[in-house]
Design a protein around this motif. Structure first.
Motif, mmCIF file in Angstrom:
data_model
loop_
_atom_site.group_PDB
_atom_site.id
_atom_site.type_symbol
_atom_site.label_atom_id
_atom_site.label_comp_id
_atom_site.label_asym_id
_atom_site.label_seq_id
_atom_site.Cartn_x
_atom_site.Cartn_y
_atom_site.Cartn_z
ATOM 1 N N LEU A 162 5.797 5.710 5.929
ATOM 2 C CA LEU A 162 4.958 4.742 5.221
ATOM 3 C C LEU A 162 4.535 5.176 3.818
ATOM 4 C CD1 LEU A 162 4.201 1.904 5.930
ATOM 5 C CD2 LEU A 162 2.141 2.737 7.054
ATOM 6 N N PRO A 163 4.087 6.429 3.636
ATOM 7 C CA PRO A 163 3.662 6.820 2.283
ATOM 8 C C PRO A 163 4.797 6.806 1.261
ATOM 9 C CG PRO A 163 2.969 8.466 3.925
ATOM 10 C CD PRO A 163 3.887 7.510 4.617
ATOM 11 N N ALA B 5 7.264 4.506 1.318
ATOM 12 C CA ALA B 5 7.880 3.173 1.282
ATOM 13 C C ALA B 5 7.257 2.295 0.211
ATOM 14 C CB ALA B 5 7.718 2.505 2.642
ATOM 15 N N SER B 6 8.071 1.426 -0.358
ATOM 16 C CA SER B 6 7.547 0.443 -1.302
ATOM 17 C C SER B 6 6.858 -0.689 -0.551
ATOM 18 C CB SER B 6 8.685 -0.169 -2.119
ATOM 19 O OG SER B 6 9.281 0.817 -2.900
ATOM 20 N N LEU B 7 7.409 -0.988 0.610
ATOM 21 C CA LEU B 7 6.929 -2.162 1.332
ATOM 22 C C LEU B 7 7.222 -2.003 2.816
ATOM 23 C CD1 LEU B 7 5.783 -4.970 0.386
ATOM 24 C CD2 LEU B 7 8.094 -5.862 0.666
ATOM 25 N N ILE C 285 -5.856 -7.527 7.606
ATOM 26 C CA ILE C 285 -5.805 -8.230 6.327
ATOM 27 C C ILE C 285 -6.092 -7.315 5.134
ATOM 28 C CG2 ILE C 285 -6.358 -10.478 7.362
ATOM 29 C CD1 ILE C 285 -9.021 -10.191 5.673
ATOM 30 N N ASP C 286 -6.421 -6.063 5.415
ATOM 31 C CA ASP C 286 -6.635 -5.118 4.313
ATOM 32 C C ASP C 286 -5.432 -4.215 4.072
ATOM 33 O OD1 ASP C 286 -9.176 -6.117 3.996
ATOM 34 O OD2 ASP C 286 -10.110 -4.617 5.302
ATOM 35 N N TYR D 208 0.732 -3.132 0.715
ATOM 36 C CA TYR D 208 2.201 -3.015 0.731
ATOM 37 C C TYR D 208 2.816 -3.524 2.031
ATOM 38 C CZ TYR D 208 0.233 0.686 -2.208
ATOM 39 O OH TYR D 208 -0.537 1.404 -3.073
ATOM 40 N N THR D 209 2.208 -4.528 2.591
ATOM 41 C CA THR D 209 2.681 -5.039 3.876
ATOM 42 C C THR D 209 2.964 -6.527 3.759
ATOM 43 O OG1 THR D 209 1.249 -3.419 4.947
ATOM 44 C CG2 THR D 209 2.113 -5.178 6.338
ATOM 45 N N ALA D 210 4.164 -6.928 4.161
ATOM 46 C CA ALA D 210 4.534 -8.344 4.104
ATOM 47 C C ALA D 210 4.894 -8.810 5.515
ATOM 48 C CB ALA D 210 5.731 -8.531 3.175
ATOM 49 N N LYS E 99 0.126 -12.549 2.102
ATOM 50 C CA LYS E 99 0.822 -11.469 2.819
ATOM 51 C C LYS E 99 1.851 -12.016 3.806
ATOM 52 C CE LYS E 99 -3.109 -8.336 2.639
ATOM 53 N NZ LYS E 99 -2.617 -7.060 2.116
ATOM 54 N N VAL F 240 9.329 -8.380 -5.518
ATOM 55 C CA VAL F 240 8.116 -7.590 -5.323
ATOM 56 C C VAL F 240 8.416 -6.105 -5.519
ATOM 57 C CG1 VAL F 240 6.415 -6.852 -3.599
ATOM 58 C CG2 VAL F 240 6.999 -9.255 -3.799
ATOM 59 N N CYS F 241 9.599 -5.678 -5.083
ATOM 60 C CA CYS F 241 9.914 -4.240 -5.060
ATOM 61 C C CYS F 241 10.642 -3.723 -6.285
ATOM 62 C CB CYS F 241 10.784 -3.904 -3.864
ATOM 63 S SG CYS F 241 9.946 -4.091 -2.314
ATOM 64 N N ILE G 25 -8.385 -6.876 12.962
ATOM 65 C CA ILE G 25 -7.754 -7.936 12.166
ATOM 66 C C ILE G 25 -8.565 -8.147 10.888
ATOM 67 C CG2 ILE G 25 -7.165 -10.392 12.113
ATOM 68 C CD1 ILE G 25 -5.333 -9.030 14.048
ATOM 69 N N ILE H 269 0.755 -9.714 -1.976
ATOM 70 C CA ILE H 269 1.356 -8.417 -1.694
ATOM 71 C C ILE H 269 1.884 -7.790 -2.968
ATOM 72 C CG2 ILE H 269 1.958 -8.845 0.706
ATOM 73 C CD1 ILE H 269 4.893 -9.073 -0.384
ATOM 74 N N THR H 270 1.853 -6.494 -2.968
ATOM 75 C CA THR H 270 2.465 -5.715 -4.037
ATOM 76 C C THR H 270 3.260 -4.616 -3.366
ATOM 77 O OG1 THR H 270 0.485 -4.378 -4.096
ATOM 78 C CG2 THR H 270 0.676 -6.068 -5.784
ATOM 79 N N ALA H 271 4.221 -4.098 -4.105
ATOM 80 C CA ALA H 271 4.941 -2.937 -3.588
ATOM 81 C C ALA H 271 4.091 -1.709 -3.859
ATOM 82 C CB ALA H 271 6.292 -2.823 -4.264
ATOM 83 N N ASN H 272 4.350 -0.655 -3.121
ATOM 84 C CA ASN H 272 3.664 0.604 -3.330
ATOM 85 C C ASN H 272 4.130 1.191 -4.662
ATOM 86 O OD1 ASN H 272 2.520 3.098 -3.206
ATOM 87 N ND2 ASN H 272 3.469 3.692 -1.262
ATOM 88 N N THR I 122 5.752 4.679 -5.119
ATOM 89 C CA THR I 122 7.143 4.919 -4.743
ATOM 90 C C THR I 122 8.121 4.259 -5.700
ATOM 91 O OG1 THR I 122 7.394 2.959 -3.371
ATOM 92 C CG2 THR I 122 6.487 4.924 -2.318
ATOM 93 N N ALA J 181 6.109 -6.189 -9.469
ATOM 94 C CA ALA J 181 5.645 -7.566 -9.594
ATOM 95 C C ALA J 181 4.787 -7.914 -8.391
ATOM 96 C CB ALA J 181 6.842 -8.499 -9.646
#
Ligand SMILES: Nc1ncnc2c1ncn2[C@@H]1O[C@H](COP(=O)(O)OP(=O)(O)OP(=O)(O)O)[C@@H](O)[C@H]1O
Ligand SMILES: [Mg+2]
Lengths: 237, 134
Positions: A119-120, A122-124, A149-150, A153-155, A182, A226-227, B44, B58-61, B64, B73
């Motif tokens: 996870l750390p 990963a972009s997404l 919901i917080d 980087y999660t879709a 999201k 996004v990535c 949740i 959403i945004t990418a990390n 990375t 974006a």
């Protein structure tokens, strides 16, 4: 080299299907793409027209022993990602994937250890959700310690949506309200997904008009934007 | 029009159909007890969303993708550029929004029934439970 993790808290949500077709759709759109099966089940390859008996190259096999199908370089990574050396390499800040391509990882639902290791880096994280009561209930388990919901980087993607089913329709609307942006889209229930595997064919070849295929292609476009840097897309105009 | 629908109609040689996609109205959603359970689950939603709840896009990390020249974006930035015809089945979620305005978005004419926010949704659920409907 964006790493995209495909992982769902619920088995059978279509994680392998999403990982395979996300990689294929990214390749179709002109991006380099590698798909790594990090599950023991070894079923990612079935979405690439391969039969259960076919073997795909190990993640650590040399590049000249690679296998590219549908524009995607396919690798089996269960062994390598569960070897102690892998965790050590990650701890040292080395990500043993290289090249300027998208790397899409298929991670088994119960393998939260590997998910947390990656996870750390990963972009997404892409989370397929089935629009069923159990699929929704499993959303309480996505990443322990952080309210759903917080999550960054999660879709989320609803998979196997059948709008003729009452609960599925309601769940779709509910999740759109709850998750907002999201939830990046849904993929319809489509029997041709199953048929293509049974025919050992790629879905785009078996059923070019597949609704699920059109859905995942649209989602791949969103995920790529996004990535990845926008200038890799031709559609700057 | 969704691609599979267009393909089907083309196959059937039917060009004179009226085609309409029906957007779900949140006020039409049946309020299953599971939905209420989930809204109350701290895994949740930690707390009921406040007025100033941040953007849910959403945004990418970025850490990375730091090697890439452009900043990651966000969906908020790209969604409006997506042509309507490409959205499959109108399922793509809106770009970004404020949780407190989520429900209001579906307000329309039927504002009496349309929950204004999560609190209103909970209220509606509670009412239905009281009336023995759930
Ligand atoms: N959109 C779809 N329409 C119809 N069938 C689908 C769809 N997506 C997946 N399936 C089917 O659902 C089943 C589960 O899919 P898949 O194996 O990809 O899920 P998974 O989450 O990876 O499962 P596992 O937890 O076992 O790894 C398969 O039979 C697959 O063909
Ligand atoms: Mg799988």
């Amino acid at each position: 080299m964006p790493l995209i993790l495909c992982h769902s808290p619920k088995g059978g949500a279509g994680t392998s299907f999403v990982a395979a077709h996300l990689a294929m759709a990214l390749a179709e759109a002109g991006h380099g793409a590698t798909a790594i099966d990090m599950t023991r089940q070894d079923s990612l390859k079935l979405y690439f027209g391969l039969k259960p008996i076919s073997e795909i190259p190990d993640l650590e096999a040399p590049e000249n022993q690679g296998l590219t199908i549908g524009g995607v370089s396919l690798r089996q990574g269960w062994r390598a990602t569960h070897a102690p050396a892998f965790a050590n390499a990650l701890d040292n800040g080395e990500l043993p994937f290289s090249g300027g391509t998208f790397v899409v990882a298929d991670i088994a639902a119960d393998d939260t250890m590997l998910r947390d290791q990656l996870l750390p880096h990963a972009s997404l994280m892409v989370v397929p959700v089935s629009p069923t009561a159990l699929g929704l209930a499993a959303l309480t388990q996505v990443v322990p310690g952080t309210p759903l919901i917080d999550l960054d980087y999660t879709a989320f993607i609803i998979n196997r949506l059948d709008e003729t089913r009452r609960f599925a329709r309601n769940a779709n609307s509910f999740l759109r309200e709850l998750l907002g942006g999201k939830l990046i889209g849904s993929i319809h229930e489509d029997e041709s997904v199953n048929e293509a595997v049974a025919m050992a064919k790629l879905l785009p070849a078996h059923a070019p008009a597949s609704g699920a295929l059109a859905d995942i292609r649209a989602l791949a476009k969103t995920i790529a934007q996004v990535c990845a840097p926008p200038q890799t897309e031709e559609e700057a105009a | 029009m969704r691609k599979d629908v267009a393909n089907l109609l083309a196959k059937l040689g039917k060009r004179d159909f009226h085609y309409q996609e029906f957007a779900d109205r949140f006020s039409d959603v049946e309020l299953w007890p599971l939905f209420e359970t989930l809204i109350h689950d701290p895994r949740i939603l930690n707390a009921p969303p406040a007025e100033d709840h941040g953007e849910v896009a959403i945004t990418a990390n970025a850490a990375t993708t730091a090697a890439t020249p452009a900043p990651a974006a966000t969906l908020a930035a790209i969604a409006p550029a997506r042509p309507e015809s490409e959205a499959s089945g109108g399922d793509a979620a809106p770009a970004s929004k404020d949780l407190s305005s989520l429900f209001a978005r579906y307000g329309g004419q039927n504002t009496e029934d349309a929950p204004g926010d999560v609190h209103a949704l909970l209220q509606k659920l509670a009412q239905q439970i009281e009336q023995g409907k759930l």
